[in-house]
Design an enzyme around this catalytic site. Structure first.
Site, mmCIF file in Angstrom:
data_model
loop_
_atom_site.group_PDB
_atom_site.id
_atom_site.type_symbol
_atom_site.label_atom_id
_atom_site.label_comp_id
_atom_site.label_asym_id
_atom_site.label_seq_id
_atom_site.Cartn_x
_atom_site.Cartn_y
_atom_site.Cartn_z
ATOM 1 N N GLY A 23 3.212 -0.839 7.207
ATOM 2 C CA GLY A 23 3.166 -2.242 6.791
ATOM 3 C C GLY A 23 4.447 -2.546 6.027
ATOM 4 N N GLU B 170 -0.054 -2.035 -1.381
ATOM 5 C CA GLU B 170 -1.409 -2.352 -1.853
ATOM 6 C C GLU B 170 -2.169 -1.090 -2.239
ATOM 7 O OE1 GLU B 170 -3.493 -5.352 0.401
ATOM 8 O OE2 GLU B 170 -5.382 -4.900 -0.616
ATOM 9 N N ARG C 112 -7.201 -16.837 -8.610
ATOM 10 C CA ARG C 112 -8.308 -16.660 -7.662
ATOM 11 C C ARG C 112 -9.603 -16.215 -8.313
ATOM 12 N NH1 ARG C 112 -4.422 -13.793 -3.200
ATOM 13 N NH2 ARG C 112 -3.360 -15.722 -2.647
ATOM 14 N N ALA D 277 5.182 -2.292 2.897
ATOM 15 C CA ALA D 277 5.578 -1.275 1.921
ATOM 16 C C ALA D 277 6.218 -0.085 2.630
ATOM 17 C CB ALA D 277 4.364 -0.836 1.103
ATOM 18 N N GLY D 278 5.535 0.434 3.646
ATOM 19 C CA GLY D 278 6.043 1.608 4.357
ATOM 20 C C GLY D 278 7.380 1.325 5.029
ATOM 21 N N LEU E 160 3.197 -9.361 -1.439
ATOM 22 C CA LEU E 160 4.304 -9.035 -0.529
ATOM 23 C C LEU E 160 5.506 -8.566 -1.339
ATOM 24 C CD1 LEU E 160 4.086 -11.939 2.099
ATOM 25 C CD2 LEU E 160 2.988 -9.704 2.124
ATOM 26 N N HIS F 269 -11.201 -13.740 -2.916
ATOM 27 C CA HIS F 269 -10.430 -14.961 -2.641
ATOM 28 C C HIS F 269 -11.388 -16.145 -2.556
ATOM 29 C CE1 HIS F 269 -7.611 -17.722 -0.759
ATOM 30 N NE2 HIS F 269 -6.641 -16.852 -0.971
#
Ligand SMILES: Cc1cc2nc3c(=O)[nH]c(=O)nc-3n(C[C@H](O)[C@H](O)[C@H](O)COP(=O)(O)OP(=O)(O)OC[C@H]3O[C@@H](n4cnc5c(N)ncnc54)[C@H](O)[C@@H]3O)c2cc1C
Length: 623
Positions: A11, A402, A301, A13-14, A418, A234
């Site tokens: 994703g 995450e 949220r 991060a990776g 993000l 959320h």
């Protein structure tokens, strides 16, 4: 000798870590369950935060304060501050590698508002920001792959960490999802970037691959988890039979409003503690706007989700159900275009045009603030150079995105995930070469012999495929998910939490009786799910136990019987440790690093004076 690193997860991060490490000359094995472009990051819609200019009074320091306040002061402050200070450089880098951010009339990157701030500091690409970011970073990694600096394995799942005699991470065991083949890769360090854990709660806004299993396997191998009890709910998702689909905060940032029909015969507690009428009977009641006149529909949220639930519990939800209106019908075509993706999703799954009729939404499990415990030596710590940022308590094992716990405290502000993914990936990429250099002599030793470990995994595979019993793994998962959803989300209480933990323990005792119908080794999804399930369950226990032990309310963790934040007792990071000998989880606490801002009451009814930053001189740039 060439440095080698295994990055698990492709994703945002990776990919960030892989790109940056490979550019610095490190050879990367990039292993993921899903291809990069199908990783969950691709679903991100609303945007990525950075306080770029100060023309409206915004600044990275304000961004960091609002992030810390948004997280109810549970986030360690030095990493959060450094993330926000680095954010403008990250946006610039993303722009340079081709991310097509929306532009304003001057051709500059445009920013929209988002939850928990009155500033516009969210860069976006209409409502498909995650997709554009993934494509941009993946393109970079593909180039490096062409140059043989990256070798990818897709459709492969991490199943075990390989440690050397000194307990250092030296590789990992993987399983190919196509043929269930098990094999090992070796390296000087391992990076985990495996994302969130929505599937533990059954239906969520996450993709099905967000299981939390990699972190949970590592947990049983000695990696500590931090703040597992903090799960973000959320406020606006579409209910669905299969899953819950997000209607991004961006839709509210662009002007959509939440309402229900009012009922003046009913009263509700306002944030200042007073009881007030629930609007006027049969008139639209924009309750968040009335309760939070400054932040309106963009309160953080955790707060929005609790108010929505409260309103529905009073019987004011649409058709007296758990649903409220999210209304975008008054927005101009130009504005609607900016949030087209979630609106199209709504139309597709609800068969109603949200441009013409208000959407019906409810709260949904969305994000995990907790995750792997990782270290963060601050710039002015005397031992800064002896420790490694983003490294877990297992040497050589880094954790980012995450799946780490570091940046969001008790509640994440929208569009900070993000940023945290990319930032933590870049940080790890700076720290890992230094870690390898520092340990170069010892890392030269031969890789550990894993023949036995692979044989053990093969035996486990055979046993699971052929064991007999009367339990269905999908039913067990459903039992776990219902318990978690009902008792460990928006509102919690100790009685139900303890009851949940007891029931989870009972479910664990039934795992040995799972029988699979499909015993093949080709594309066997039920085997894979059955292998993952015990780890989802273990993580569920850590979440629940963390929640039981925290007798206060902070951010996303709300207990009616302890409805206030208790800084004296709980201004602390929860640490969960697995005790293998007794198959039990131990909870301990670590003080939160509050060196930059003194914790204040967290209110969103009105703007609060932002305190001056303390003890700040400089920061480390990641780019
Ligand atoms: C619908 C939605 C919209 C969102 N919108 C926003 C937004 O606008 N702004 C924002 O800041 N945040 C947003 N978020 C949150 C944000 O998208 C995520 O937190 C972030 O993308 C996670 O990135 P990641 O790289 O950590 O993990 P992921 O993107 O989930 O990547 C995890 C990777 O690990 C792999 N993997 C997982 N388990 C294993 C395993 N056991 N073995 C091998 N590989 C494994 C996966 O295949 C994948 O490649 C949104 C979240 C959702 C659900």
């Amino acid at each position: 000798m060439e440095k080698k690193v295994i990055v698990i997860g492709a994703g945002l991060a990776g990919l960030s870590a892989a790109m940056s490490l490979a550019k610095s000359g490190v050879f990367i094995y990039l292993v993921s369950l899903l291809p990069a472009r199908r990783s969950h990051s691709v679903c991100a819609q609303g945007g990525i935060n950075a306080a770029i200019s100060d023309k409206n009074g915004d600044s990275p320091i304000l961004h960091s304060f609002e992030t810390i306040k948004g997280g109810d002061f549970l986030a360690d402050q030095p990493p959060t501050l450094e993330m926000c200070l680095n954010a403008p450089y990250i946006i610039k880098m993303l722009d340079q590698i081709g991310c097509l951010f929306n532009r304003d009339e001057n051709g500059d990157i445009d920013f929209r508002g988002f939850g928990g701030t009155l500033f516009k500091r969210t860069a976006y690409v209409n409502s498909s920001t995650g997709q554009q970011l993934i494509y941009s970073l993946d393109e970079q990694v593909r180039r490096l792959e062409e140059k043989n600096k990256v070798k990818r394995f897709e459709n492969h799942e991490f199943i075990k960490l390989i440690k050397d005699k000194k307990n250092r991470a030296r590789g990992a065991v993987f399983q190919n999802h196509n043929d269930l083949n098990i094999f090992a890769l070796f390296a000087d360090a391992v990076v985990i970037a495996t994302g969130g854990l929505g599937l533990i709660f059954g239906k969520s806004t996450n993709s099905y691959a967000c299981t939390g299993v990699a972190n949970s396997i590592l947990f049983t191998q000695g990696m500590k988890l931090a703040n597992p009890e903090f799960i973000q709910i959320h406020p606006t998702a579409i209910l669905g039979e299969d899953k819950l689909r997000l209607i991004s905060e961006a839709v509210r940032a662009e002007g959509a409003r939440i309402w229900v029909y009012g009922d003046e015969t009913k009263e509700i507690e306002f944030p200042d503690g007073t009881m007030k009428k629930c609007g006027q009977s049969n008139e639209k009641w924009f309750f968040l706007e009335e309760m939070y006149p400054e932040y309106k529909n963009l309160v953080p949220r955790d707060i929005a989700a609790r108010e929505i639930l409260k309103v529905c519990e009073l019987g004011l939800g649409i058709d007296k159900k758990n649903q409220v209106y999210l209304d975008a019908t008054h927005l101009s075509d130009e504005t609607l275009k900016k949030v087209e993706t979630p609106l199209n999703i709504y139309q597709k799954f609800r068969d109603e045009d949200p441009k013409k009729v208000p959407m019906k939404v409810f709260v949904a499990v969305h994000y995990t603030m907790g995750g792997a415990y990782v270290d963060w030596p601050a710039i002015d710590d005397v031992d800064r150079d002896k420790r490694f940022r983003q490294m877990s308590n297992i040497e050589g094992l880094f954790n980012i995105g995450e799946s780490d716990y570091l940046y969001h405290g008790a509640n994440r502000l929208g569009a900070n995930a993000l940023l945290a993914c990319i930032f933590s990936g870049l940080v790890a990429a700076k720290e890992i070469p230094r870690y390898i250099d520092k340990n170069s002599e010892e890392l030269k030793e031969e890789s550990p012999d894993v023949k036995e470990e692979i044989e053990t995994e093969e035996k486990k595979k055979f046993k699971l495929l052929h064991q007999r019993g009367d339990e269905n793994v999908y039913d067990l998962h459903q039992e776990m998910a219902s318990l978690m959803l009902n008792n460990v989300t928006v509102k919690r209480n100790n009685k139900d939490l303890k009851d949940t933990l007891d029931k989870l323990i009972k479910i664990e005792s039934r795992i040995k009786n799972i029988q699979l119908v499909d015993k093949s080794t080709t594309l066997n999804q039920s085997y894979i799910f059955a292998r993952q399930f015990p780890y989802m369950l273990k993580y569920a226990m850590a979440i629940t136990l963390g929640a039981i032990k925290r007798d206060e309310s902070r951010g996303s963790h709300f207990k009616k019987e302890f409805s206030k934040r208790d800084d004296k007792k709980y201004l602390k990071t929860t640490l969960a440790t697995y005790n293998e000998k007794i198959n039990d989880i131990e909870i301990s606490y670590k003080d939160v690093d509050v060196r930059h801002f003194d914790p204040i009451d967290r209110t969103y009814q009105k703007q609060q004076k932002i305190p001056d930053i303390k003890n700040y001189k400089n920061f480390e740039k990641v780019l």
